[in-house]
Scaffold this motif. Structure first.
Motif, PDB file in Angstrom:
ATOM      1  N   TYR A   1       0.813  -1.214   0.000  1.00 35.13           N
ATOM      2  CA  TYR A   1       0.000   0.000   0.000  1.00 35.13           C
ATOM      3  C   TYR A   1       0.849   1.268   0.000  1.00 35.13           C
ATOM      4  O   TYR A   1       0.595   2.197  -0.770  1.00 35.13           O
ATOM      5  CB  TYR A   1      -0.927   0.015   1.217  1.00 35.13           C
ATOM      6  CG  TYR A   1      -1.723   1.303   1.341  1.00 35.13           C
ATOM      7  CD1 TYR A   1      -2.787   1.576   0.484  1.00 35.13           C
ATOM      8  CD2 TYR A   1      -1.386   2.265   2.297  1.00 35.13           C
ATOM      9  CE1 TYR A   1      -3.493   2.763   0.574  1.00 35.13           C
ATOM     10  CE2 TYR A   1      -2.088   3.453   2.399  1.00 35.13           C
ATOM     11  CZ  TYR A   1      -3.139   3.698   1.539  1.00 35.13           C
ATOM     12  OH  TYR A   1      -3.831   4.882   1.634  1.00 35.13           O
ATOM     13  N   LEU A   2       1.876   1.305   0.859  1.00 36.88           N
ATOM     14  CA  LEU A   2       2.672   2.517   1.023  1.00 36.88           C
ATOM     15  C   LEU A   2       3.686   2.717  -0.102  1.00 36.88           C
ATOM     16  O   LEU A   2       3.977   3.857  -0.495  1.00 36.88           O
ATOM     17  CB  LEU A   2       3.396   2.498   2.368  1.00 36.88           C
ATOM     18  CG  LEU A   2       2.494   2.482   3.609  1.00 36.88           C
ATOM     19  CD1 LEU A   2       3.336   2.357   4.874  1.00 36.88           C
ATOM     20  CD2 LEU A   2       1.629   3.730   3.669  1.00 36.88           C
ATOM     21  N   ASN A   3       4.230   1.613  -0.623  1.00 37.66           N
ATOM     22  CA  ASN A   3       5.235   1.703  -1.685  1.00 37.66           C
ATOM     23  C   ASN A   3       4.910   0.724  -2.805  1.00 37.66           C
ATOM     24  O   ASN A   3       5.685  -0.212  -3.069  1.00 37.66           O
ATOM     25  CB  ASN A   3       6.638   1.416  -1.123  1.00 37.66           C
ATOM     26  CG  ASN A   3       7.022   2.375  -0.024  1.00 37.66           C
ATOM     27  OD1 ASN A   3       7.138   3.570  -0.248  1.00 37.66           O
ATOM     28  ND2 ASN A   3       7.226   1.841   1.181  1.00 37.66           N
ATOM     29  N   PRO A   4       3.794   0.892  -3.467  1.00 40.97           N
ATOM     30  CA  PRO A   4       3.409  -0.056  -4.514  1.00 40.97           C
ATOM     31  C   PRO A   4       4.377  -0.004  -5.694  1.00 40.97           C
ATOM     32  O   PRO A   4       4.927   1.060  -6.012  1.00 40.97           O
ATOM     33  CB  PRO A   4       2.020   0.437  -4.929  1.00 40.97           C
ATOM     34  CG  PRO A   4       2.022   1.896  -4.599  1.00 40.97           C
ATOM     35  CD  PRO A   4       2.851   2.014  -3.357  1.00 40.97           C
ATOM     36  N   PRO A   5       4.631  -1.151  -6.330  1.00 40.81           N
ATOM     37  CA  PRO A   5       5.528  -1.152  -7.494  1.00 40.81           C
ATOM     38  C   PRO A   5       4.923  -0.356  -8.643  1.00 40.81           C
ATOM     39  O   PRO A   5       3.698  -0.297  -8.801  1.00 40.81           O
ATOM     40  CB  PRO A   5       5.635  -2.640  -7.844  1.00 40.81           C
ATOM     41  CG  PRO A   5       4.389  -3.255  -7.280  1.00 40.81           C
ATOM     42  CD  PRO A   5       4.089  -2.479  -6.037  1.00 40.81           C
ATOM     43  N   LYS A   6       5.798   0.263  -9.391  1.00 36.38           N
ATOM     44  CA  LYS A   6       5.308   1.030 -10.535  1.00 36.38           C
ATOM     45  C   LYS A   6       4.755   0.086 -11.591  1.00 36.38           C
ATOM     46  O   LYS A   6       5.346  -0.967 -11.865  1.00 36.38           O
ATOM     47  CB  LYS A   6       6.439   1.867 -11.123  1.00 36.38           C
ATOM     48  CG  LYS A   6       6.944   2.955 -10.193  1.00 36.38           C
ATOM     49  CD  LYS A   6       8.042   3.775 -10.857  1.00 36.38           C
ATOM     50  CE  LYS A   6       8.528   4.884  -9.931  1.00 36.38           C
ATOM     51  NZ  LYS A   6       9.607   5.703 -10.555  1.00 36.38           N
TER      52      LYS A   6
END
Length: 298
Positions: free
Chosen positions: A257-262
């Motif tokens: 959620y906080l650092n989703p893959p591009k």
């Protein structure tokens, strides 16, 4: 009487395409509530409020903040709830409460800050423990609340305390309350400290972004409010023991959620999406028909 008829006609008369005024401009321009019986109209994010009342700027156990916004208005049940909760705050060791945005005098969409808060049943309460309940209007514009959620969004800060948990529990235990929005880290902390035999009230505590300095209380549609649309439940059924302290809560502080893959680039061109109206772009015709009378009431 002539002026009132003119206002009604001007609100309902058809206008050339693109010339219809935005609803948030119309409602923000109103400085006082409508002279109607109290009634929340529509949904929390698409409606208005008849017969709102003003929360006094200062009371024995509260102060309304940011008075320049003119948003210390709500349905009578909301004002009474806030006054009651501010008394409860004194029982946990606070002097009272700092009350943030409630609603506009006649509800409706706002120019800034909120998509909801439209029907007189929403209020933001600061996480800042009041040091004084005698702040001047000028001081209330300058003072700020404190962040109880860390910068990385995963944990609470030193400003979060057992008193916050006690206050949130008291609010969630009130039968008038439908749900309370907080930073996910706050709910996680509350799930860890709540007694296993007493967690049903936690169902009302909902994680959401943008709530690190305040908590947002939303009341249920009052009894007899026939024009108020009840919000659908969004968490596990209480009859099955649901309290929201599960894997869905953990997701709010996960990397997913906080650092989703591009997303990987696609060779296919994206299909154009139809424009979606928001509270910022509503015109009066987008709101319940009764909102025209709320605006024209004098």
């Amino acid at each position: 009487m002539i002026r009132k008829l003119f206002l009604i006609a001007s609100l309902l008369a058809p206008l050339p395409a693109g010339a219809e005024p935005l609803a948030n401009k119309l409602f923000a321009a109103e400085k006082s509530p409508s002279t109607q019986e109290s009634m929340p109209i529509g949904t929390y994010a698409k409606g208005c409020a008849a017969g709102n009342v003003e929360l006094p700027e200062t009371g024995p156990t509260w102060q309304a903040m940011r008075l320049s916004r003119n948003r210390n208005f709500g349905q009578p049940t909301l004002v009474q709830f806030l006054e009651d909760l501010s008394v409860t705050a004194t029982k946990i060791g606070w002097k009272g409460l700092y009350i943030g945005d409630m609603g506009q005098p006649r509800g409706g969409p706002m120019n800034s800050g909120h998509a909801s808060h439209q029907i007189g049943l929403d209020a933001d309460i600061w996480m800042l423990k009041p040091a004084s309940l005698t702040l001047s209007r000028k001081e209330r514009e300058k003072i700020s609340s404190v962040a109880v959620r860390s910068a990385d969004q995963r944990s609470v800060t030193k400003y979060y305390s057992p008193q916050h948990a006690a206050l949130l529990k008291a609010a969630a235990s009130d039968p008038r309350v439908d749900r309370i929005f907080v930073a996910a880290a706050v709910k996680i902390a509350m799930c860890k400290t709540a007694k296993a035999s007493d967690t049903k009230w936690l169902q009302k505590i909902r994680p959401i972004y943008g709530h690190d300095t305040h908590f947002h209380v939303r009341l249920k549609c009052p009894a007899g409010a026939s024009l108020c649309q009840t919000q659908k439940p969004s968490v596990s059924d209480l009859s099955k023991g649901g309290n929201g302290c599960d894997e869905t809560l953990a997701y709010w502080v996960s990397d997913a959620y906080l650092n989703p893959p591009k997303p990987k680039p696609s060779k296919k061109p994206a299909k154009p999406r139809p424009p979606v109206k928001s509270a910022r772009t509503y015109v009066l015709a987008d709101l319940p028909s009764q909102c025209a009378a709320v605006l024209s009431s004098r």
